[in-house]
Design an enzyme around this catalytic site. Structure first.
Site, short mmCIF file in Angstrom:
data_model
loop_
_atom_site.label_atom_id
_atom_site.label_comp_id
_atom_site.label_asym_id
_atom_site.label_seq_id
_atom_site.Cartn_x
_atom_site.Cartn_y
_atom_site.Cartn_z
N HIS A 131 28.46 35.76 44.02
CA HIS A 131 28.55 37.15 43.58
C HIS A 131 28.26 37.20 42.09
CE1 HIS A 131 31.63 37.77 47.07
NE2 HIS A 131 30.38 37.77 47.50
N ASP B 277 35.13 37.81 51.50
CA ASP B 277 33.72 37.72 51.91
C ASP B 277 33.41 36.32 52.43
OD1 ASP B 277 31.04 38.33 52.31
OD2 ASP B 277 30.49 37.89 50.23
N SER C 82 32.43 33.19 44.38
CA SER C 82 32.52 34.44 43.62
C SER C 82 33.17 34.16 42.27
CB SER C 82 33.31 35.49 44.43
OG SER C 82 33.30 36.74 43.77
N THR C 83 34.30 34.80 41.98
CA THR C 83 34.94 34.65 40.67
C THR C 83 35.22 33.18 40.36
OG1 THR C 83 36.04 36.76 41.11
CG2 THR C 83 36.83 35.46 39.23
N MET D 79 37.37 35.90 44.70
CA MET D 79 38.33 36.93 45.06
C MET D 79 37.88 37.63 46.34
SD MET D 79 39.54 40.08 42.62
CE MET D 79 39.91 38.89 41.32
#
Length: 358
Positions: free
Chosen positions: A201, A298, A175-176, A295
């Site tokens: 993401h 998930d 993600s991030t 972050m």
């Protein structure tokens, strides 16, 4: 209607820009931010379709913020600033539009017309590169970070009994910070690997260009995933920005991609949890799961399922993560065999393909 976050350190200029944008039928200002750090929190809270950015801001200038935005959370951005900033190559930094602020003597009507013309000219891009995803049928909330089924959302596809061990597959969740981290990993991967599936993401519309970027910087063949694709060795498949990606076994024993336009899981679509669970159902202990920077939590539930099913699981270490969220939760859940620095992830993947790591 497209939602916009206005970022400018001047309260009066924010008010002027907001009023002008709200007068355009297709657009609405959903929030305002007074600097880059405030903007970062507002983006996470409101998930706007587009941001407007001033260049001359305190704490962090707009060009630096724009570069960080495109690296960590790519989304459409229009610069509204002084004419002189155009020499800063803002388009190379990721901006999709530039609107000069009014000069001395220019009427606000003229300024408003320039804002309107610029935004309306971007609607064809926003339809393709927008963050606006199809509305979820239901928003799912997680109440606990513990791996406990009753405290977590439905993972869309049911967990089956441990699948018979199939051909190897490598699944990566991030993600991030994942965009640049994945690029670094893929530059070091060889082209003789089992199929790789990736859930990053990323906003809808940016996943295709990111897949192309991975493809250009890797010896692997990388593509945005489509339903019906048969997974091949030496290939990698990136989940689209608005669809869950799952893997199914065909009658001939191959692995096939199936995309799902379903509810968000763990606050995301695509969800790492959904992909990991489908890999567990289909591949079982023959899989390798990699949890990278990001972050939230998930992927934690399904990574633990993979671990319990005998799959090889690794997580990126805190030192090399942009955000040590998803890897930390997976580690805390007991879902991780090895904790690995970003610089070593490619080596671990290659070793797994050669049966050197289990």
């Amino acid at each position: 209607m497209y939602t916009i976050l206005v970022i400018d350190d001047s309260p009066s200029m924010r008010r002027i820009i907001k009023d002008m944008i709200n007068s355009i039928e297709e657009f609405e200002v959903i929030a305002e931010a007074f600097d880059a750090y405030d903007a970062r929190e507002k983006i996470k809270e409101y998930e706007p379709d587009l941001v407007t950015i001033d260049i001359n801001m305190p704490k962090m200038d707009g060009v630096t913020f724009l570069r960080n935005l495109m690296r960590l959370h790519p989304m459409p951005a229009v610069v509204i600033s002084g004419e002189s900033v155009r020499g800063n190559d803002i388009f190379d930094d990721g901006a999709v539009g530039f609107i000069p602020k009014p000069e001395a003597g220019e009427s606000m009507i003229s300024f408003g017309e320039r804002i309107k013309d610029n935004l309306l000219n971007l609607t064809f891009l926003l339809k393709r590169y927008t963050l606006k995803k199809p509305k979820a049928k239901k928003q799912v909330k997680t109440k606990s970070l513990e791996v406990n089924k009753k405290n977590h959302p439905d993972l869309v596809i049911p967990l089956k009994k441990a699948a018979l061990m199939g051909k190897k597959i490598i699944a990566i969740g991030s993600s991030t910070g994942g965009v640049e981290s994945l690029l670094k990993v893929f530059k070091s991967l060889t082209n003789n690997l089992p199929p790789i599936v990736i859930t990053q993401h990323i906003p809808y519309g940016f996943s295709k260009s990111f897949a192309d970027r991975l493809n250009d910087n890797s010896s692997l063949n990388v593509a945005q995933a489509e339903t019906g694709m048969i997974l091949e060795n030496g290939h990698a498949y990136l989940a689209p920005g608005n669809m869950h990606m799952t893997i199914e076994r065909t009658a001939g024993g191959n692995y096939q991609i199936r995309l799902l336009d379903d509810i968000k899981v763990s606050h995301h679509r695509p969800s790492v949890d959904v992909m990991f669970r489908s890999v567990n159902n289909t591949v079982g202990g023959a899989a390798m799961a990699v949890m990278m920077t990001g972050m939230g939590d998930d992927g934690t539930i399904a990574m633990k399922e993979l671990y319990d099913n005998g799959a090889y699981t690794i997580a990126q270490n805190e030192e090399s993560c942009v955000v040590f969220g998803m890897p930390a939760k997976a580690i805390q859940a007991g879902a991780v065999k090895d904790i690995v620095h970003l610089d070593e992830i490619a080596e671990y993947i290659i070793d797994f393909a050669k049966n050197k790591r289990r």
